[in-house]
Design a protein around this motif. Structure first.
Motif, mmCIF file in Angstrom:
data_model
loop_
_atom_site.group_PDB
_atom_site.id
_atom_site.type_symbol
_atom_site.label_atom_id
_atom_site.label_comp_id
_atom_site.label_asym_id
_atom_site.label_seq_id
_atom_site.Cartn_x
_atom_site.Cartn_y
_atom_site.Cartn_z
ATOM 1 N N GLY A 117 0.712 -1.164 0.048
ATOM 2 C CA GLY A 117 -0.073 0.088 0.100
ATOM 3 C C GLY A 117 0.983 1.210 0.036
ATOM 4 N N TYR A 118 2.087 1.176 0.800
ATOM 5 C CA TYR A 118 2.793 2.399 0.859
ATOM 6 C C TYR A 118 3.516 2.550 -0.496
ATOM 7 N N LYS A 119 3.994 1.442 -1.250
ATOM 8 C CA LYS A 119 4.565 1.395 -2.554
ATOM 9 C C LYS A 119 3.509 2.089 -3.530
ATOM 10 N N THR A 120 2.266 1.622 -3.384
ATOM 11 C CA THR A 120 1.208 2.082 -4.304
ATOM 12 C C THR A 120 1.102 3.773 -4.041
ATOM 13 N N LYS A 121 0.940 4.369 -3.077
ATOM 14 C CA LYS A 121 0.664 5.660 -3.066
ATOM 15 C C LYS A 121 2.298 6.357 -3.347
ATOM 16 N N LEU A 122 3.649 5.758 -3.089
ATOM 17 C CA LEU A 122 4.592 6.343 -3.367
ATOM 18 C C LEU A 122 4.792 6.531 -4.806
ATOM 19 N N ASN A 123 4.486 5.386 -5.564
ATOM 20 C CA ASN A 123 4.529 5.395 -7.105
ATOM 21 C C ASN A 123 3.393 6.522 -7.646
ATOM 22 N N ALA A 124 2.338 6.597 -7.106
ATOM 23 C CA ALA A 124 1.324 7.510 -7.648
ATOM 24 C C ALA A 124 1.829 8.818 -7.398
ATOM 25 N N ASP A 125 2.219 9.143 -6.193
ATOM 26 C CA ASP A 125 2.679 10.729 -5.955
ATOM 27 C C ASP A 125 4.006 10.831 -6.531
ATOM 28 N N GLN A 129 4.036 14.143 -9.524
ATOM 29 C CA GLN A 129 5.007 15.110 -9.513
ATOM 30 C C GLN A 129 5.437 15.252 -10.812
ATOM 31 N N GLU A 130 5.909 13.936 -11.624
ATOM 32 C CA GLU A 130 6.456 14.101 -12.688
ATOM 33 C C GLU A 130 5.508 14.662 -13.928
ATOM 34 N N ASN A 131 4.302 14.369 -13.815
ATOM 35 C CA ASN A 131 3.296 15.128 -14.782
ATOM 36 C C ASN A 131 3.131 16.527 -14.464
ATOM 37 N N THR A 132 3.292 16.709 -13.245
ATOM 38 C CA THR A 132 3.209 18.263 -12.827
ATOM 39 C C THR A 132 4.249 19.005 -13.135
ATOM 40 N N GLY A 133 5.612 18.604 -12.900
ATOM 41 C CA GLY A 133 6.716 19.193 -13.475
ATOM 42 C C GLY A 133 6.762 19.296 -15.078
ATOM 43 N N ALA A 134 6.006 18.443 -15.811
ATOM 44 C CA ALA A 134 6.267 18.472 -16.980
ATOM 45 C C ALA A 134 5.426 19.649 -17.716
ATOM 46 N N ILE A 169 -3.621 10.597 -15.424
ATOM 47 C CA ILE A 169 -2.979 9.439 -15.112
ATOM 48 C C ILE A 169 -2.885 8.428 -16.171
ATOM 49 N N LEU A 170 -1.688 7.632 -16.358
ATOM 50 C CA LEU A 170 -1.748 6.849 -17.759
ATOM 51 C C LEU A 170 -2.366 5.462 -17.242
ATOM 52 N N ASN A 171 -3.392 4.808 -17.936
ATOM 53 C CA ASN A 171 -4.142 3.699 -17.702
ATOM 54 C C ASN A 171 -4.815 3.723 -16.345
ATOM 55 N N ARG A 172 -5.492 4.916 -16.022
ATOM 56 C CA ARG A 172 -6.198 5.188 -14.934
ATOM 57 C C ARG A 172 -7.278 4.181 -14.650
ATOM 58 N N GLU A 173 -7.334 3.451 -13.519
ATOM 59 C CA GLU A 173 -8.432 2.514 -13.304
ATOM 60 C C GLU A 173 -9.388 3.491 -12.392
ATOM 61 N N TYR A 174 -9.122 3.977 -11.237
ATOM 62 C CA TYR A 174 -10.032 4.882 -10.511
ATOM 63 C C TYR A 174 -9.174 5.603 -9.401
ATOM 64 N N HIS A 175 -9.746 6.429 -8.673
ATOM 65 C CA HIS A 175 -9.323 6.939 -7.410
ATOM 66 C C HIS A 175 -9.383 6.296 -6.307
ATOM 67 N N CYS A 176 -8.551 5.698 -5.751
ATOM 68 C CA CYS A 176 -8.901 5.128 -4.362
ATOM 69 C C CYS A 176 -8.498 5.716 -3.219
ATOM 70 N N LYS A 177 -9.862 6.100 -2.701
ATOM 71 C CA LYS A 177 -9.990 7.083 -1.295
ATOM 72 C C LYS A 177 -8.957 6.543 -0.310
ATOM 73 N N LEU A 179 -6.647 4.867 -0.015
ATOM 74 C CA LEU A 179 -5.199 5.101 -0.190
ATOM 75 C C LEU A 179 -4.562 6.651 -0.560
ATOM 76 N N ASP A 180 -5.746 7.441 -0.856
ATOM 77 C CA ASP A 180 -5.741 8.573 -1.139
ATOM 78 C C ASP A 180 -4.636 8.689 -2.380
ATOM 79 N N CYS A 181 -5.021 7.944 -3.396
ATOM 80 C CA CYS A 181 -4.101 8.029 -4.993
ATOM 81 C C CYS A 181 -4.676 7.414 -5.936
ATOM 82 N N CYS A 182 -4.447 7.734 -6.948
ATOM 83 C CA CYS A 182 -5.046 7.138 -8.429
ATOM 84 C C CYS A 182 -4.368 5.808 -8.410
ATOM 85 N N VAL A 183 -4.991 4.786 -9.098
ATOM 86 C CA VAL A 183 -4.317 3.392 -9.436
ATOM 87 C C VAL A 183 -4.470 3.535 -10.895
ATOM 88 N N GLY A 184 -3.019 3.384 -11.537
ATOM 89 C CA GLY A 184 -2.638 3.300 -12.939
ATOM 90 C C GLY A 184 -1.624 2.439 -13.192
#
Length: 246
Positions: A117-125, A129-134, A169-177, A179-184
């Protein structure tokens, strides 16, 4: 919002005072109270199970849905998992009805679920950040792919915009509340692994707890299921099976 703005935690950090999110702190108080009330009697347990979904829906419908991002559901998840671990290790394991190997399997599943779960949110964040920086690099209409009507950037064909994350979000499934992140595509494997280990931990931990405090019966081999739990609320010592079945 006024109360939210007034509640600040004075600290010695260079950034100054740190704002306390009321919606994030609420589960730290509500979840333990609900657990204590549910443990009083069977009717209290039923009432808590019926009232809790209505309570969460009421909060979300009247307050939380107006917030762009909320940590309420994430903190509810963390608080619930920590409480489950504490109750199991402090109240169930000392009964000496559970083998060390069984406790080890349970803890491995819990820790694995939390790590995934931690890695899920970490990768989403990191992806956000990568998309926002672009945004500073890509101007309107530049790049390849379809033009997003919301963020006005060209994105890959399989990307979908999330109004909560405020990016595509690339290949976005849905926003998981929870875990407070998108699943993609960046965290789908970690998310599925989190669900897998969490399901095993909840089912296995519940079975170990119930067969420890209730009269168990043998289903197949060494697999036990609870039979009678009528005395658990008032006479815990008498409800335990005197001879160790395991």
């Amino acid at each position: 919002m006024t109360v939210w703005e007034r509640l600040r935690n004075p600290c010695g950090w260079r950034a100054g005072a740190k704002q306390i999110s009321v919606d994030a702190m609420l589960p730290l108080v509500v979840v333990p109270i609900l657990a204590v009330v549910a443990a009083q009697a069977f009717l209290c347990t039923v009432a808590v199970f019926l009232v809790t979904p209505v309570f969460v829906y009421y909060l979300h419908h009247n307050f939380l849905r107006f917030l762009l991002r909320t940590k309420f559901f994430l903190m509810w998840t963390i608080t619930s998992v920590l409480m489950m671990m504490l109750v199991f290790e402090i109240s169930v394991v000392p009964l000496l009805e559970i083998l060390p190997e069984e406790n080890l399997v349970f803890m491995v599943c819990v820790v694995s679920g939390m790590w995934c779960g931690y890695k899920t949110k970490l990768n989403a964040d990191a992806s956000i950040q990568e998309n926002t920086g672009a945004v500073d690099v890509l101007e309107l209409g530049d790049g390849s792919g379809e033009l997003c009507a919301i963020c006005r950037r060209r994105t890959p064909p399989k990307a979908h915009h999330c109004r909560l994350c405020q990016t595509c979000i690339l290949n976005r499934e849905y926003h998981c509340k929870w875990l407070d992140c998108c699943v993609g595509s960046s965290n789908l494997r970690w998310y599925v692994s989190c669900l897998f280990f969490s399901a095993i931990a909840f089912i296995y931990g519940s079975n170990l707890t119930m067969t420890s405090v209730c009269h168990p019966f043998i289903l197949i081999g060494t697999i036990l299921l609870p039979d009678d739990c009528s005395d658990v609320y008032h006479q815990l010592e008498e409800s335990l099976n005197p001879p160790s079945v395991r």
